[in-house]
Enzyme design. Sequence first.
Site, PDB file in Angstrom:
ATOM      1  N   ARG A  37       7.057 -38.183  14.592  1.00 46.17           N
ATOM      2  CA  ARG A  37       6.844 -36.868  15.184  1.00 46.17           C
ATOM      3  C   ARG A  37       7.974 -37.005  16.392  1.00 46.17           C
ATOM      4  O   ARG A  37       7.918 -36.114  17.093  1.00 46.17           O
ATOM      5  CB  ARG A  37       5.607 -36.603  15.506  1.00 46.17           C
ATOM      6  N   HIS A  67      13.746 -44.332   7.518  1.00 48.86           N
ATOM      7  CA  HIS A  67      13.424 -43.006   7.682  1.00 48.86           C
ATOM      8  C   HIS A  67      13.496 -42.421   8.968  1.00 48.86           C
ATOM      9  O   HIS A  67      12.779 -42.798   9.741  1.00 48.86           O
ATOM     10  CB  HIS A  67      12.269 -42.526   6.638  1.00 48.86           C
ATOM     11  N   TYR A  70      10.664 -36.832  11.352  1.00 52.32           N
ATOM     12  CA  TYR A  70      10.662 -35.598  10.852  1.00 52.32           C
ATOM     13  C   TYR A  70      10.967 -34.425  11.726  1.00 52.32           C
ATOM     14  O   TYR A  70      11.500 -33.428  11.345  1.00 52.32           O
ATOM     15  CB  TYR A  70       9.348 -35.144  10.263  1.00 52.32           C
ATOM     16  N   HIS A 107      16.018 -35.761   6.562  1.00 49.46           N
ATOM     17  CA  HIS A 107      15.905 -34.346   6.313  1.00 49.46           C
ATOM     18  C   HIS A 107      17.122 -33.782   6.911  1.00 49.46           C
ATOM     19  O   HIS A 107      17.194 -33.712   8.159  1.00 49.46           O
ATOM     20  CB  HIS A 107      14.539 -33.895   6.637  1.00 49.46           C
ATOM     21  N   GLU A 142      18.664 -36.209   2.203  1.00 48.55           N
ATOM     22  CA  GLU A 142      17.565 -36.135   1.285  1.00 48.55           C
ATOM     23  C   GLU A 142      17.736 -35.017   0.583  1.00 48.55           C
ATOM     24  O   GLU A 142      17.740 -33.574   1.437  1.00 48.55           O
ATOM     25  CB  GLU A 142      16.169 -36.253   2.017  1.00 48.55           C
ATOM     26  N   ASP A 176      14.623 -36.735  -3.866  1.00 45.50           N
ATOM     27  CA  ASP A 176      13.153 -37.019  -3.758  1.00 45.50           C
ATOM     28  C   ASP A 176      12.609 -36.116  -5.194  1.00 45.50           C
ATOM     29  O   ASP A 176      12.894 -34.918  -5.250  1.00 45.50           O
ATOM     30  CB  ASP A 176      12.723 -36.181  -2.673  1.00 45.50           C
ATOM     31  N   HIS A 179      10.723 -33.022  -4.303  1.00 44.27           N
ATOM     32  CA  HIS A 179      11.411 -31.878  -3.683  1.00 44.27           C
ATOM     33  C   HIS A 179      12.289 -31.088  -4.769  1.00 44.27           C
ATOM     34  O   HIS A 179      12.409 -30.036  -4.583  1.00 44.27           O
ATOM     35  CB  HIS A 179      12.097 -32.728  -2.435  1.00 44.27           C
ATOM     36  N   HIS A 211      13.119 -41.161  -3.757  1.00 46.28           N
ATOM     37  CA  HIS A 211      11.801 -41.093  -3.554  1.00 46.28           C
ATOM     38  C   HIS A 211      10.980 -40.722  -4.635  1.00 46.28           C
ATOM     39  O   HIS A 211      11.396 -39.583  -5.247  1.00 46.28           O
ATOM     40  CB  HIS A 211      11.693 -39.807  -2.395  1.00 46.28           C
ATOM     41  N   ASP A 224       6.752 -28.374  -1.415  1.00 47.20           N
ATOM     42  CA  ASP A 224       6.987 -29.710  -0.849  1.00 47.20           C
ATOM     43  C   ASP A 224       5.425 -30.511  -0.358  1.00 47.20           C
ATOM     44  O   ASP A 224       5.030 -30.623   0.761  1.00 47.20           O
ATOM     45  CB  ASP A 224       7.640 -29.833   0.511  1.00 47.20           C
ATOM     46  N   HIS A 226       3.366 -33.614  -1.908  1.00 52.40           N
ATOM     47  CA  HIS A 226       3.340 -34.738  -2.654  1.00 52.40           C
ATOM     48  C   HIS A 226       2.064 -35.052  -3.474  1.00 52.40           C
ATOM     49  O   HIS A 226       0.909 -34.709  -2.780  1.00 52.40           O
ATOM     50  CB  HIS A 226       3.837 -36.047  -2.043  1.00 52.40           C
ATOM     51  N   GLU A 256       6.375 -42.195  -1.590  1.00 53.48           N
ATOM     52  CA  GLU A 256       5.733 -41.585  -0.545  1.00 53.48           C
ATOM     53  C   GLU A 256       4.464 -40.685  -0.968  1.00 53.48           C
ATOM     54  O   GLU A 256       4.122 -39.610  -0.471  1.00 53.48           O
ATOM     55  CB  GLU A 256       6.526 -40.531   0.054  1.00 53.48           C
TER      56      GLU A 256
END
Length: 277
Positions: A37, A67, A70, A107, A142, A176, A179, A211, A224, A226, A256
Amino acid sequence: MLTIGAHLSASKGYTAMLKQAVEIGANTFQFFTRNPRGGSAKAIDENDVNEFLKLMAENNFPVILAHAPYTLNLCSAKPETREFATNTFLDDLKRMEYTPNQLYNFHPGSHTGQGAEVGIDLIAKALNKVLFPEMTTTVLLETMAGKGTEIGRSFEELRAIIDKVELNDKIGVCLDTCHVNDAGYDIVNNLDGVLEEFDNVIGLDRLKAVHLNDSKNPLGAHKDRHEKIGEGYIGKDAMERIINHPLLRNLPFYLETPNDIDGYAKEISLLRSLYKD
């Protein structure tokens, strides 16, 4: 050999992540460079890095995937948000050079009402600020599900970013599975066709990682969410075809899925049983 790993916690350092990966049957792993975050990154421990690089070679780990948080949004309508994202991105790329020749995934961002064309321009502008010629890291865009104002819902949007990046030899793509399913690419019934389209638009030489996630939602849902392998709309049979596809089988795969560490170990074992050496 199948190169497969999961998303692990970076809180105890590189060496601890590698040892945990080995324990669950993985030969790669993904981790957040800092709190997902946002916020400051943990200081690099050079002794830990040196031990990690030694163990990486000893355990035949070909590559790892970092990664980005986000919260990084390179195409926000707010200049301060873009500035924070750009500064964090550059700091991450400098830190990545402690572990050379690895992958850094992010992203692309959300245009927050400005329109996709403006968003694409802003992302490329930021990448032109942070990429540097001597870097050894490959930065991965991604593929996204297309919820809200996300950029990257189509191969064409990713290609448009790449075309505007000056050092685009440093740019690749992470596909992904959740995605692209949610974005409307039918990898269940037409995997060959999707990969052909990817090759025509972006080029398969830029596909550097996958992914591997099932989806809680059907094709084209733009949601989105998972799901565990074999428990969603993509399904185990399609996952088996993906990891064995001649154009994908030699890429690194990263889970993920909504799992704890034991769940990841079970999924890795399942996928290894499905892989045809």
